[in-house]
Every structure is written in structure tokens, then in C-alpha cells.
Design a protein around this motif. Structure first.
Motif, PDB file in Angstrom:
ATOM      1  N   ASP A  68      38.230   4.691  41.039  1.00 53.79           N
ATOM      2  CA  ASP A  68      36.978   5.409  41.229  1.00 53.79           C
ATOM      3  C   ASP A  68      37.281   6.760  41.877  1.00 53.79           C
ATOM      4  N   ARG A  69      36.314   7.628  41.902  1.00 52.88           N
ATOM      5  CA  ARG A  69      36.534   9.006  42.343  1.00 52.88           C
ATOM      6  C   ARG A  69      37.070   9.071  43.764  1.00 52.88           C
ATOM      7  N   ASN A  70      36.564   8.208  44.637  1.00 56.20           N
ATOM      8  CA  ASN A  70      36.986   8.236  46.034  1.00 56.20           C
ATOM      9  C   ASN A  70      38.442   7.828  46.189  1.00 56.20           C
ATOM     10  N   ASP A  71      38.848   6.764  45.494  1.00 50.70           N
ATOM     11  CA  ASP A  71      40.241   6.324  45.584  1.00 50.70           C
ATOM     12  C   ASP A  71      41.191   7.345  44.957  1.00 50.70           C
ATOM     13  N   ALA A  72      40.770   7.946  43.846  1.00 51.48           N
ATOM     14  CA  ALA A  72      41.610   8.955  43.203  1.00 51.48           C
ATOM     15  C   ALA A  72      41.874  10.119  44.149  1.00 51.48           C
ATOM     16  N   ARG A  73      40.903  10.473  44.975  1.00 52.40           N
ATOM     17  CA  ARG A  73      41.069  11.553  45.947  1.00 52.40           C
ATOM     18  C   ARG A  73      42.015  11.156  47.071  1.00 52.40           C
ATOM     19  N   LYS A  74      42.086   9.875  47.377  1.00 54.48           N
ATOM     20  CA  LYS A  74      42.899   9.405  48.503  1.00 54.48           C
ATOM     21  C   LYS A  74      44.365   9.186  48.133  1.00 54.48           C
ATOM     22  N   TYR A  75      44.664   9.039  46.850  1.00 59.71           N
ATOM     23  CA  TYR A  75      46.004   8.666  46.430  1.00 59.71           C
ATOM     24  C   TYR A  75      46.717   9.820  45.717  1.00 59.71           C
ATOM     25  N   ASP A  76      47.897  10.159  46.186  1.00 56.92           N
ATOM     26  CA  ASP A  76      48.756  11.081  45.474  1.00 56.92           C
ATOM     27  C   ASP A  76      49.138  10.455  44.135  1.00 56.92           C
ATOM     28  N   PRO A  77      49.489  11.274  43.119  1.00 60.62           N
ATOM     29  CA  PRO A  77      49.895  10.687  41.835  1.00 60.62           C
ATOM     30  C   PRO A  77      50.995   9.642  41.935  1.00 60.62           C
ATOM     31  N   PHE A  78      51.955   9.787  42.874  1.00 57.99           N
ATOM     32  CA  PHE A  78      53.025   8.787  42.938  1.00 57.99           C
ATOM     33  C   PHE A  78      52.481   7.428  43.354  1.00 57.99           C
ATOM     34  N   THR A  79      51.414   7.407  44.164  1.00 59.34           N
ATOM     35  CA  THR A  79      50.771   6.146  44.533  1.00 59.34           C
ATOM     36  C   THR A  79      49.928   5.616  43.385  1.00 59.34           C
ATOM     37  N   GLN A  80      49.254   6.502  42.683  1.00 62.57           N
ATOM     38  CA  GLN A  80      48.492   6.080  41.506  1.00 62.57           C
ATOM     39  C   GLN A  80      49.413   5.428  40.480  1.00 62.57           C
ATOM     40  N   TYR A  81      50.548   6.059  40.228  1.00 60.65           N
ATOM     41  CA  TYR A  81      51.496   5.500  39.261  1.00 60.65           C
ATOM     42  C   TYR A  81      51.964   4.114  39.703  1.00 60.65           C
ATOM     43  N   ALA A  82      52.235   3.978  40.995  1.00 56.93           N
ATOM     44  CA  ALA A  82      52.680   2.694  41.530  1.00 56.93           C
ATOM     45  C   ALA A  82      51.638   1.606  41.282  1.00 56.93           C
ATOM     46  N   LEU A  83      50.386   1.891  41.613  1.00 56.36           N
ATOM     47  CA  LEU A  83      49.324   0.901  41.480  1.00 56.36           C
ATOM     48  C   LEU A  83      49.115   0.478  40.023  1.00 56.36           C
ATOM     49  N   VAL A  84      49.211   1.426  39.107  1.00 51.46           N
ATOM     50  CA  VAL A  84      49.013   1.097  37.692  1.00 51.46           C
ATOM     51  C   VAL A  84      50.140   0.207  37.176  1.00 51.46           C
ATOM     52  N   SER A  85      51.372   0.527  37.521  1.00 50.50           N
ATOM     53  CA  SER A  85      52.496  -0.294  37.043  1.00 50.50           C
ATOM     54  C   SER A  85      52.472  -1.679  37.676  1.00 50.50           C
ATOM     55  N   VAL A  86      52.095  -1.755  38.953  1.00 51.24           N
ATOM     56  CA  VAL A  86      52.018  -3.051  39.642  1.00 51.24           C
ATOM     57  C   VAL A  86      50.930  -3.926  39.024  1.00 51.24           C
ATOM     58  N   ALA A  87      49.792  -3.335  38.689  1.00 50.74           N
ATOM     59  CA  ALA A  87      48.708  -4.116  38.079  1.00 50.74           C
ATOM     60  C   ALA A  87      49.169  -4.755  36.775  1.00 50.74           C
ATOM     61  N   GLU A  88      49.932  -4.012  35.977  1.00 50.17           N
ATOM     62  CA  GLU A  88      50.448  -4.579  34.728  1.00 50.17           C
ATOM     63  C   GLU A  88      51.450  -5.700  35.002  1.00 50.17           C
ATOM     64  N   ALA A  89      52.338  -5.478  35.975  1.00 45.13           N
ATOM     65  CA  ALA A  89      53.340  -6.500  36.287  1.00 45.13           C
ATOM     66  C   ALA A  89      52.688  -7.786  36.770  1.00 45.13           C
ATOM     67  N   LEU A  90      51.679  -7.674  37.621  1.00 49.41           N
ATOM     68  CA  LEU A  90      50.984  -8.863  38.131  1.00 49.41           C
ATOM     69  C   LEU A  90      50.242  -9.596  37.014  1.00 49.41           C
ATOM     70  N   LYS A  91      49.649  -8.829  36.111  1.00 46.46           N
ATOM     71  CA  LYS A  91      48.965  -9.451  34.981  1.00 46.46           C
ATOM     72  C   LYS A  91      49.961 -10.190  34.097  1.00 46.46           C
ATOM     73  N   ASN A  92      51.094  -9.554  33.811  1.00 48.57           N
ATOM     74  CA  ASN A  92      52.104 -10.193  32.972  1.00 48.57           C
ATOM     75  C   ASN A  92      52.714 -11.425  33.639  1.00 48.57           C
ATOM     76  N   ALA A  93      52.764 -11.408  34.965  1.00 49.00           N
ATOM     77  CA  ALA A  93      53.303 -12.556  35.704  1.00 49.00           C
ATOM     78  C   ALA A  93      52.263 -13.641  35.941  1.00 49.00           C
ATOM     79  N   ASP A  94      51.010 -13.359  35.538  1.00 49.22           N
ATOM     80  CA  ASP A  94      49.908 -14.321  35.701  1.00 49.22           C
ATOM     81  C   ASP A  94      49.789 -14.787  37.155  1.00 49.22           C
ATOM     82  N   VAL A  95      49.737 -13.792  38.061  1.00 51.19           N
ATOM     83  CA  VAL A  95      49.659 -14.094  39.487  1.00 51.19           C
ATOM     84  C   VAL A  95      48.204 -14.235  39.918  1.00 51.19           C
ATOM     85  N   ASN A  96      47.904 -15.329  40.596  1.00 46.02           N
ATOM     86  CA  ASN A  96      46.590 -15.543  41.210  1.00 46.02           C
ATOM     87  C   ASN A  96      46.811 -15.671  42.712  1.00 46.02           C
ATOM     88  N   PHE A  97      46.581 -14.589  43.441  1.00 45.28           N
ATOM     89  CA  PHE A  97      46.869 -14.593  44.873  1.00 45.28           C
ATOM     90  C   PHE A  97      46.005 -15.584  45.651  1.00 45.28           C
TER      91      PHE A  97
END
Length: 424
Positions: A68-97
Motif C-alpha cells: 500500500d502507499r504508506n508501506d511503499a513510502r517506508k521501504y527502500d527498494p532493497f527492502t521491497q525486493y526482499a519482501l517480494v522474494s520472501v513472499a514467493e519463497a514462503l508460498k512455494n514452501a507452503d509455510v503456515n506460521f
């Protein structure tokens, strides 16, 4: 938890990627094995006054598709990239925290530079604002290099070990090895690891131009990166992120996870030689490889695939070739590829996407190519298999990933096919 002296096996159950070759694992791997170059003219800023005008940028990435707009303002692109790749990895690993003990799940991330654009923009605004310090309240938490690991843990409520490894271009590989260590030691059940970098900005391109490290072959951007070729003229900057989900074997089995591969060795050393140059004989690199082999309990002859650091730098390439000769000899059956010829150099995130390349090679028995390189340094020409130009089918039991960083930081990791029983 294991008793003292007993080490956990460590397996990989999920992967995620955001790269110049593709914004998910499948697109990245398909482009990699098909020899696609990610290099093109820089779009992030006006390069008129810069010697280098091209890089390997991520394509088609819109933060608003993920934040969302607020989170995008708070995160540098390197953090945005991290979060996107992690979301895919967790989905592929079928993790339910919700079903897991979050006190024993950690994040160990890697980045060399952190919020490069955040720092550049803040300093530029201050310099052009008559010296009035109107800094954004998010400036510091956006910029600091450890913020990505912190944000990942906050997003998922993970209260285990949490830190960022900073070892220049070895950062992500160092993070992966540290995650491997913590799970081996029984100090965590699962760790999200990998690395991210967003350095295609004026300060980075200009800074590396000043060191004469970047290619300036602007007319031939797609073929500019030529690792180990005598005609190389420097590396090509890249950006992006790679994420891996590491777990103890017992933890993965207990939750019914699909195990992709296993990590069995890691070696970390220092060249102790120079600020930016590697040791001429590759002493530190060969030492790291020997350490990772020792921990894996295998010989050099058992490595089927080596993903080299291979940046196309004049000194570093020759140093790494000598380290390969020391560890593996020449005229071996070892298959090698320098995937930076396609992805560019992701700096602190390089070790993450190259670890993924190793894991996918193990999974698919397929060696990605080295593109652009036409010939090797004379001493090595015809005596090493760099998988030039085209991917090669080959059974890959063990794959090694090497990364080297300014300051002499070196990391080498080993991945293998998962087996229910250990026969090594």
C-alpha cells in the motif's frame, strides 16, 4: 533440539526470486538456462554524464502491486525486493506460521549497501535546500542495511535469530551459510535467508566508474559482460533479490514440506590482501572451497557444478581461475558457469540468486550457460568447461557457489540432492 555434538541436517523447502531475468523463480530459471541477457539502457536516471549507461535492471516491477502507499513510502527498494522474494519463497514452501513456533524461526539476510537511493536522495535534498535539515522521519530506518531482515520478521511475527550479514558481494552467501549454521546447531528450526540489493543509482554507477570496475561497452550492452575472456572490460551492475527457506530436516518432515535440496557445507575466509583486489593466487578463495568441501565430507572431484563469482573484472577473474586450478585442477569433469554474464552483478544479493541457480541445477540436472565469453585466458583455454553459450544436461549431485567481496570477504557453499538416508 539436538544434543551437544549432534548436528541437524539442513534442507531447502522454498525459493523466491526478483531479478533482471524474471520476477519469479520460474521466469528467472527459464531465462537463465536459455542464455538471456538482462542488460539494457539504464532507465532509473539520466546517464548523459556517466561513462556507463547500461545495467541489468528489474523489469516491470511496480511497488504498488505489492505494497500500500504508506508501506511503499517506508521501504527502500532493497527492502521491497526482499519482501517480494520472501513472499514467493514462503508460498512455494507452503509455510503456515500459525501452526509453527515463531520463537524458533529467524531471518538472516544479506545486503552490501542497504538503502542506497534513500541515502542519495536525502543528501541531495539537503545539499540543494540551503542547508536546512528537512530530513524525512523514515530516512534512517529506510536506509540502514539491517532493516530488511527486521521488516521481514515484523511482517510475519518471527521472533527467532535476526540479523543482516554485510560482507560486500559475499553478503548473501554469508547469510545462507550463517542460516545453515544456526539450524545445524539446533538454535533455530527454520530461517528465511537470502539477500537483496538496489544499487542502480547515480552514486553507485558513478562510484564504480571511478574505480574503473564497470564495463563501458555502451554500444553492446547485452554482450558486455564477458567473464574470464581476455577482452572483458568490467562488470555490469544488477539489482534484485533471492530468498531461500532453510529448515532442519526433522522440522520439514514434521510439517510435510516438499524438500527441494539440501545444503551440506559452507566455508568463509578472508584474502587479507587488498581493499578491492583479490589475492593473485586465489589463496582465500581456494581456502573457502576446501573448508566447504571438508564440512560436506566430500572431495573436490564430487562437485559436478561450480557457479563462480565471475564478474568479468581484470584481476578478480584471473585470481578465481587460479583458485579453481588449486582445488579442482585442470582438465576435470567439473562444469562451470558465470551467470553474472546474464544477470549482471547483484552485489550483496549475488550469492542468493546464484545459490538458487545451484539449487535449480541440482533439482533439474541442468547446467546454465556462460554467455558472451568467446575464449579464456591463455593458460586456461580448452582446459576448463565454462558451459559456453548453451545450457548442458548433466547429473548434478553436488553444486558449489562461490562469492567474493571487497575487503577480501569470501564465502563458498555446497548444495546437493536430497536423500532420505545419508550415504556420504
Amino acid at each position: 533440539m539436538k544434543l551437544v555434538g549432534q548436528l541437524n541436517r539442513v534442507v531447502i523447502t522454498g525459493l523466491g526470486a526478483l531479478t533482471p531475468l524474471g520476477n519469479n523463480i520460474n521466469d528467472f530459471w527459464n531465462a537463465l538456462v536459455n542464455g538471456v541477457s538482462g542488460a539494457a539502457e539504464i532507465t532509473k536516471f539520466d546517464t548523459t554524464n556517466f561513462k556507463t549507461k547500461f545495467a541489468c535492471e528489474i523489469k516491470g516491477f511496480n511497488p504498488q502491486d505489492f505494497f500500500d502507499r504508506n508501506d511503499a513510502r517506508k521501504y527502500d527498494p532493497f527492502t521491497q525486493y526482499a519482501l517480494v522474494s520472501v513472499a514467493e519463497a514462503l508460498k512455494n514452501a507452503d509455510v503456515n506460521f500459525e501452526k509453527l513456533n515463531r520463537n524458533r524461526i529467524g531471518v538472516i539476510w544479506g545486503s552490501a549497501n542497504g538503502g542506497t537511493s534513500t541515502f542519495q536522495d536525502a543528501v541531495s535534498e539537503y545539499a540543494t535546500g540551503n542547508g536546512i535539515p528537512r530530513f524525512n522521519p523514515y530516512f534512517y530506518p529506510k536506509m540502514i542495511v539491517d532493516i530488511a531482515s527486521g521488516v521481514i520478521s515484523i511482517k510475519y511475527g518471527l521472533r527467532g535469530v535476526n540479523f543482516t550479514s554485510v560482507s560486500a558481494c559475499a553478503s548473501a552467501n554469508t547469510a545462507i551459510i550463517e542460516a545453515f549454521n544456526f539450524i545445524q546447531w539446533g538454535k533455530a528450526d527454520m530461517i528465511i535467508t537470502g539477500g537483496s540489493e538496489a544499487s542502480i543509482y547515480e552514486v553507485s554507477i558513478g562510484g564504480f566508474n571511478a574505480t574503473k570496475a564497470l564495463s563501458t561497452n555502451n554500444e553492446n550492452a547485452r554482450t558486455a559482460c564477458k567473464p574470464f575472456d581476455p577482452d572483458r572490460d568490467g562488470f555490469v551492475m544488477g539489482e534484485g533479490a533471492g530468498a531461500l527457506i532453510l529448515e532442519s530436516y526433522e522440522h520439514a518432515v514434521s510439517r510435510g514440506a516438499n524438500i527441494i535440496a539440501e545444503i551440506v557445507g559452507g566455508g568463509m575466509t578472508a584474502d587479507a590482501y587488498h581493499l578491492t583486489s583479490t589475492h593473485p593466487t586465489g589463496a582465500g578463495t581456494s581456502s573457502a572451497m576446501f573448508l566447504s568441501l571438508e564440512e560436506a565430507g566430500i572431495s573436490a572431484s564430487e562437485i559436478d557444478y561450480l557457479n563462480v563469482h565471475g564478474t568479468a573484472s581484470s584481476v578478480g577473474d584471473i585470481s578465481e581461475l587460479h583458485s579453481i586450478k588449486t582445488v579442482f585442477g585442470l582438465d576435470t569433469n567439473l562444469s562451470i558457469s558465470a551467470t553474472k554474464s546474464m544477470t549482471g552483478h547483484l552485489l550483496g544479493a549475488a550469492g542468493a540468486i546464484e545459490a538458487i541457480a545451484c539449487i535449480k541445477a541440482v533439482e533439474n540436472d541442468l547446467i546454465p550457460p556462460t554467455i558472451n565469453t568467446q575464449k579464456l585466458e591463455p593458460e586456461f583455454e580448452g582446459r576448463l568447461d565454462l558451459t559456453l553459450g548453451k545450457a548442458k544436461s548433466k547429473t548434478v549431485h553436488y553444486a558449489m557457489n562461490n562469492t567474493l567481496g571487497f575487503g577480501g570477504h569470501i564465502a563458498s557453499s555446497i548444495f546437493t540432492k536430497f536423500r532420505n538416508k545419508i550415504d556420504r
